[in-house]
Design a protein around this motif. Structure first.
Motif, PDB file in Angstrom:
ATOM      1  N   LEU A 155     -12.153 -19.038  18.192  1.00 21.16           N
ATOM      2  CA  LEU A 155     -10.873 -19.717  17.965  1.00 21.16           C
ATOM      3  C   LEU A 155     -11.102 -21.155  17.502  1.00 21.16           C
ATOM      4  O   LEU A 155     -10.422 -21.644  16.593  1.00 21.16           O
ATOM      5  CB  LEU A 155     -10.028 -19.698  19.242  1.00 21.16           C
ATOM      6  CG  LEU A 155      -9.368 -18.361  19.591  1.00 21.16           C
ATOM      7  CD1 LEU A 155      -8.854 -18.389  21.027  1.00 21.16           C
ATOM      8  CD2 LEU A 155      -8.228 -18.035  18.626  1.00 21.16           C
ATOM      9  N   GLN A 156     -12.056 -21.846  18.119  1.00 19.76           N
ATOM     10  CA  GLN A 156     -12.400 -23.212  17.698  1.00 19.76           C
ATOM     11  C   GLN A 156     -12.815 -23.225  16.230  1.00 19.76           C
ATOM     12  O   GLN A 156     -12.359 -24.052  15.442  1.00 19.76           O
ATOM     13  CB  GLN A 156     -13.536 -23.749  18.572  1.00 19.76           C
ATOM     14  CG  GLN A 156     -14.022 -25.142  18.168  1.00 19.76           C
ATOM     15  CD  GLN A 156     -15.194 -25.616  19.019  1.00 19.76           C
ATOM     16  OE1 GLN A 156     -15.864 -24.816  19.672  1.00 19.76           O
ATOM     17  NE2 GLN A 156     -15.450 -26.900  19.005  1.00 19.76           N
ATOM     18  N   GLU A 157     -13.653 -22.284  15.865  1.00 23.28           N
ATOM     19  CA  GLU A 157     -14.129 -22.177  14.485  1.00 23.28           C
ATOM     20  C   GLU A 157     -12.978 -21.900  13.516  1.00 23.28           C
ATOM     21  O   GLU A 157     -12.875 -22.524  12.453  1.00 23.28           O
ATOM     22  CB  GLU A 157     -15.159 -21.037  14.424  1.00 23.28           C
ATOM     23  CG  GLU A 157     -15.784 -20.791  13.072  1.00 23.28           C
ATOM     24  CD  GLU A 157     -16.690 -19.566  13.111  1.00 23.28           C
ATOM     25  OE1 GLU A 157     -16.525 -18.694  12.251  1.00 23.28           O
ATOM     26  OE2 GLU A 157     -17.542 -19.466  14.032  1.00 23.28           O
ATOM     27  N   LEU A 158     -12.078 -20.988  13.893  1.00 19.37           N
ATOM     28  CA  LEU A 158     -10.950 -20.643  13.027  1.00 19.37           C
ATOM     29  C   LEU A 158     -10.002 -21.826  12.825  1.00 19.37           C
ATOM     30  O   LEU A 158      -9.513 -22.061  11.717  1.00 19.37           O
ATOM     31  CB  LEU A 158     -10.179 -19.455  13.618  1.00 19.37           C
ATOM     32  CG  LEU A 158     -10.876 -18.095  13.547  1.00 19.37           C
ATOM     33  CD1 LEU A 158     -10.116 -17.066  14.380  1.00 19.37           C
ATOM     34  CD2 LEU A 158     -10.993 -17.625  12.103  1.00 19.37           C
ATOM     35  N   ILE A 159      -9.737 -22.567  13.908  1.00 17.33           N
ATOM     36  CA  ILE A 159      -8.856 -23.735  13.808  1.00 17.33           C
ATOM     37  C   ILE A 159      -9.445 -24.763  12.836  1.00 17.33           C
ATOM     38  O   ILE A 159      -8.758 -25.293  11.960  1.00 17.33           O
ATOM     39  CB  ILE A 159      -8.620 -24.366  15.198  1.00 17.33           C
ATOM     40  CG1 ILE A 159      -7.754 -23.438  16.065  1.00 17.33           C
ATOM     41  CG2 ILE A 159      -7.974 -25.749  15.070  1.00 17.33           C
ATOM     42  CD1 ILE A 159      -7.756 -23.796  17.543  1.00 17.33           C
ATOM     43  N   GLN A 160     -10.736 -25.016  12.978  1.00 15.09           N
ATOM     44  CA  GLN A 160     -11.365 -26.073  12.182  1.00 15.09           C
ATOM     45  C   GLN A 160     -11.630 -25.647  10.741  1.00 15.09           C
ATOM     46  O   GLN A 160     -11.630 -26.481   9.832  1.00 15.09           O
ATOM     47  CB  GLN A 160     -12.647 -26.543  12.866  1.00 15.09           C
ATOM     48  CG  GLN A 160     -12.356 -27.174  14.229  1.00 15.09           C
ATOM     49  CD  GLN A 160     -13.565 -27.773  14.915  1.00 15.09           C
ATOM     50  OE1 GLN A 160     -13.459 -28.764  15.599  1.00 15.09           O
ATOM     51  NE2 GLN A 160     -14.720 -27.150  14.750  1.00 15.09           N
ATOM     52  N   GLN A 161     -11.807 -24.350  10.499  1.00 18.25           N
ATOM     53  CA  GLN A 161     -12.088 -23.881   9.144  1.00 18.25           C
ATOM     54  C   GLN A 161     -10.827 -23.502   8.374  1.00 18.25           C
ATOM     55  O   GLN A 161     -10.777 -23.647   7.154  1.00 18.25           O
ATOM     56  CB  GLN A 161     -13.038 -22.677   9.199  1.00 18.25           C
ATOM     57  CG  GLN A 161     -14.447 -23.027   9.635  1.00 18.25           C
ATOM     58  CD  GLN A 161     -15.368 -21.818   9.656  1.00 18.25           C
ATOM     59  OE1 GLN A 161     -14.950 -20.691   9.391  1.00 18.25           O
ATOM     60  NE2 GLN A 161     -16.633 -22.053   9.975  1.00 18.25           N
ATOM     61  N   SER A 162      -9.811 -23.012   9.095  1.00 18.02           N
ATOM     62  CA  SER A 162      -8.614 -22.508   8.416  1.00 18.02           C
ATOM     63  C   SER A 162      -7.576 -23.580   8.147  1.00 18.02           C
ATOM     64  O   SER A 162      -6.768 -23.449   7.224  1.00 18.02           O
ATOM     65  CB  SER A 162      -7.980 -21.390   9.254  1.00 18.02           C
ATOM     66  OG  SER A 162      -8.906 -20.370   9.545  1.00 18.02           O
ATOM     67  N   PHE A 163      -7.565 -24.617   8.963  1.00 14.39           N
ATOM     68  CA  PHE A 163      -6.539 -25.654   8.846  1.00 14.39           C
ATOM     69  C   PHE A 163      -7.234 -27.002   8.684  1.00 14.39           C
ATOM     70  O   PHE A 163      -7.730 -27.578   9.662  1.00 14.39           O
ATOM     71  CB  PHE A 163      -5.615 -25.632  10.066  1.00 14.39           C
ATOM     72  CG  PHE A 163      -5.172 -24.240  10.436  1.00 14.39           C
ATOM     73  CD1 PHE A 163      -4.269 -23.549   9.642  1.00 14.39           C
ATOM     74  CD2 PHE A 163      -5.678 -23.600  11.563  1.00 14.39           C
ATOM     75  CE1 PHE A 163      -3.867 -22.260   9.961  1.00 14.39           C
ATOM     76  CE2 PHE A 163      -5.287 -22.317  11.903  1.00 14.39           C
ATOM     77  CZ  PHE A 163      -4.378 -21.639  11.096  1.00 14.39           C
ATOM     78  N   THR A 164      -7.268 -27.487   7.451  1.00 18.96           N
ATOM     79  CA  THR A 164      -8.135 -28.613   7.111  1.00 18.96           C
ATOM     80  C   THR A 164      -7.832 -29.894   7.877  1.00 18.96           C
ATOM     81  O   THR A 164      -8.713 -30.732   8.073  1.00 18.96           O
ATOM     82  CB  THR A 164      -8.056 -28.905   5.596  1.00 18.96           C
ATOM     83  OG1 THR A 164      -6.675 -29.060   5.231  1.00 18.96           O
ATOM     84  CG2 THR A 164      -8.653 -27.766   4.795  1.00 18.96           C
ATOM     85  N   GLN A 165      -6.599 -30.064   8.330  1.00 18.38           N
ATOM     86  CA  GLN A 165      -6.242 -31.287   9.053  1.00 18.38           C
ATOM     87  C   GLN A 165      -6.483 -31.185  10.563  1.00 18.38           C
ATOM     88  O   GLN A 165      -6.465 -32.192  11.262  1.00 18.38           O
ATOM     89  CB  GLN A 165      -4.758 -31.620   8.828  1.00 18.38           C
ATOM     90  CG  GLN A 165      -4.392 -31.967   7.398  1.00 18.38           C
ATOM     91  CD  GLN A 165      -2.979 -32.530   7.342  1.00 18.38           C
ATOM     92  OE1 GLN A 165      -2.759 -33.742   7.357  1.00 18.38           O
ATOM     93  NE2 GLN A 165      -2.012 -31.641   7.291  1.00 18.38           N
ATOM     94  N   SER A 166      -6.662 -29.964  11.052  1.00 16.46           N
ATOM     95  CA  SER A 166      -6.750 -29.755  12.502  1.00 16.46           C
ATOM     96  C   SER A 166      -8.192 -29.788  12.985  1.00 16.46           C
ATOM     97  O   SER A 166      -9.128 -29.493  12.233  1.00 16.46           O
ATOM     98  CB  SER A 166      -6.075 -28.437  12.875  1.00 16.46           C
ATOM     99  OG  SER A 166      -4.696 -28.489  12.550  1.00 16.46           O
ATOM    100  N   GLU A 167      -8.356 -30.094  14.263  1.00 17.25           N
ATOM    101  CA  GLU A 167      -9.708 -30.179  14.809  1.00 17.25           C
ATOM    102  C   GLU A 167      -9.704 -29.973  16.327  1.00 17.25           C
ATOM    103  O   GLU A 167      -8.672 -30.090  16.990  1.00 17.25           O
ATOM    104  CB  GLU A 167     -10.348 -31.524  14.464  1.00 17.25           C
ATOM    105  CG  GLU A 167      -9.523 -32.741  14.828  1.00 17.25           C
ATOM    106  CD  GLU A 167     -10.065 -34.025  14.203  1.00 17.25           C
ATOM    107  OE1 GLU A 167     -11.277 -34.099  13.934  1.00 17.25           O
ATOM    108  OE2 GLU A 167      -9.272 -34.953  13.998  1.00 17.25           O
ATOM    109  N   VAL A 168     -10.871 -29.650  16.839  1.00 18.22           N
ATOM    110  CA  VAL A 168     -11.079 -29.519  18.281  1.00 18.22           C
ATOM    111  C   VAL A 168     -12.005 -30.655  18.687  1.00 18.22           C
ATOM    112  O   VAL A 168     -13.141 -30.747  18.206  1.00 18.22           O
ATOM    113  CB  VAL A 168     -11.692 -28.147  18.633  1.00 18.22           C
ATOM    114  CG1 VAL A 168     -11.960 -28.063  20.136  1.00 18.22           C
ATOM    115  CG2 VAL A 168     -10.773 -27.013  18.186  1.00 18.22           C
TER     116      VAL A 168
END
Length: 402
Positions: A155-168
């Motif tokens: 999920l961390q990987e998907l958030i950071q790779q799929s949504f360019t502005q979002s991060e963990v």
């Protein structure tokens, strides 16, 4: 400035961020996690079981989200190659007095649309688990095992790779929340971050974060540690997959059980003992402030008075391998002392009302541009993606997201 900050990098927090961002890809979302990696506490220290939905009151959020979440979790694991296996489990009545409770959870399973469950007799129990002894049981084919820590990392990987502005963001502990007219300021131990909206998924500290946000606590999180034993190489031959007892309806725990993990090890446990530190994984861990917070709450004492005998027995078992073994032998009578060795431990967050009653269902509250997941007990890990969907629904409505 972020659109949304999600506090807590466990499976519920990451699922919530992922589901909101999937629905609104343009939003800038940050997940704040105080540890150096995600999934380090309840998510990474639970039993690793994909629960079926057998035990929960029909119509409850638990029942609905467990079944929906389980199906989605298995599809997620298949799609992203997360280590898992749908191996099935048995729930075993070891004496005739337990059969009415066994029939009750079977009825719950039917009402909750749990697939493929069936009653089995003592001979069928032996066919599935040759060393297990019981008078009647339930075969639950849709139960499985998974690495929940691997789910959170994906999920961390998907958030950071799929949504360019979002991060963990890891290694950031929330210390204070300052409410401004049109934004929130979250002060961590290292910096200050601004956002429009907050989603609190802090697990064992969810009530504390809610309090920082100005939400009055109507319940309080109290931690219960669960200690596990591992089966030795000799003992592993006595368990194939998952063996559960019939839960005692007087207590909010499923009882000690046997679980094959995705790495091939087999755990047995857990017990359930009050902790003197919310993240106290050792038997003697202590934090003065957290202990006083729990013991100054009348709900804690009412729980103790109601279940003092149960609590005393659990504490004895925590320090006695012999007593722990005797409980395990209820399901596998030929288990020996050299079949088990001390394993890991976890702490589960239980929300207690002032009357000492454990709040059994999931609870999410809204407070001035913030959502607080105040109670997410087991099966929250199995239900994580479904809870994330619920949070996304509420966020869309309460935050007027477009």
């Amino acid at each position: 400035m972020y659109d949304i900050i999600v506090i807590g990098g466990g499976i519920v927090g990451l699922s919530s961020a992922y589901k909101i961002n999937k629905r609104f890809p343009h939003l800038k979302i940050a997940v704040l996690e105080k540890e150096s990696e995600v999934g380090q506490h309840q998510t990474g220290r639970n039993s690793g079981v994909i629960h079926s939905g057998l035990y929960y009151k029909p119509g409850s959020y638990k029942a609905k989200n467990c079944v929906t979440g389980r199906r989605e979790l298995v599809e997620f694991a298949k799609k992203y190659k997360v280590p898992h296996e749908v191996c099935g489990k048995i729930v075993v009545a070891t004496k005739t007095t337990e059969i009415p409770f066994l029939e009750k959870i079977f009825s719950n399973g039917i009402a909750n649309e749990v697939e493929g469950i069936e009653f089995i007799d003592s001979a069928q129990i032996k066919e599935i688990e040759p060393h297990c002894v019981g008078v009647r049981g339930i075969w639950v084919p849709c139960t499985g095992i998974i690495s929940f820590k691997s789910v959170t990392k994906k999920l961390q990987e998907l958030i950071q790779q799929s949504f360019t502005q979002s991060e963990v963001l890891t290694g950031l502990k929330v210390k204070k929340i300052v409410k401004h007219n049109d934004y929130n300021e979250i002060i961590t131990d290292k910096n200050s971050i601004k956002c429009k909206y907050i989603v609190n998924c802090a697990g064992l500290y969810s009530d504390k974060i809610a309090e920082l946000d100005g939400l009055k606590r109507t319940s309080r999180i109290v931690g219960f540690r669960g200690d596990y034993y591992d089966l030795t190489e000799k003992g592993k031959e006595k368990v194939k997959n998952l063996i559960y007892p019939v839960p005692n309806p007087a207590f909010p725990f499923l009882g000690v059980h046997f679980t094959r993990m995705v790495d091939g090890t087999i755990e047995c446990g857990p017990n359930a003992v009050f902790v003197f530190k919310r993240e106290g994984y050792g038997k003697t861990d202590f934090h003065f402030g957290e202990t006083m917070d729990a013991l100054s709450y009348k709900g804690t004492w009412k729980l103790f008075m109601k279940h003092w005998q149960f609590g005393l027995d659990e504490y004895k078992r925590a320090f006695s391998k012999k007593m722990f073994l005797n409980r395990l032998k209820g399901l596998i009578p030929d288990l020996q002392a050299d079949d088990i060795k001390p394993g890991r431990s976890g702490v589960r967050a239980m929300a207690l009302g002032p009357d000492g009653a454990m709040i059994d269902d999931f609870e999410i509250r809204y407070n001035h541009n913030s959502l607080h997941v105040l109670n997410a007990p087991s099966p929250a890990a199995t239900s994580g993606l479904a809870i994330g969907e619920e949070v996304a629904n509420l966020a869309q409505k309460k935050f007027s997201l477009v």
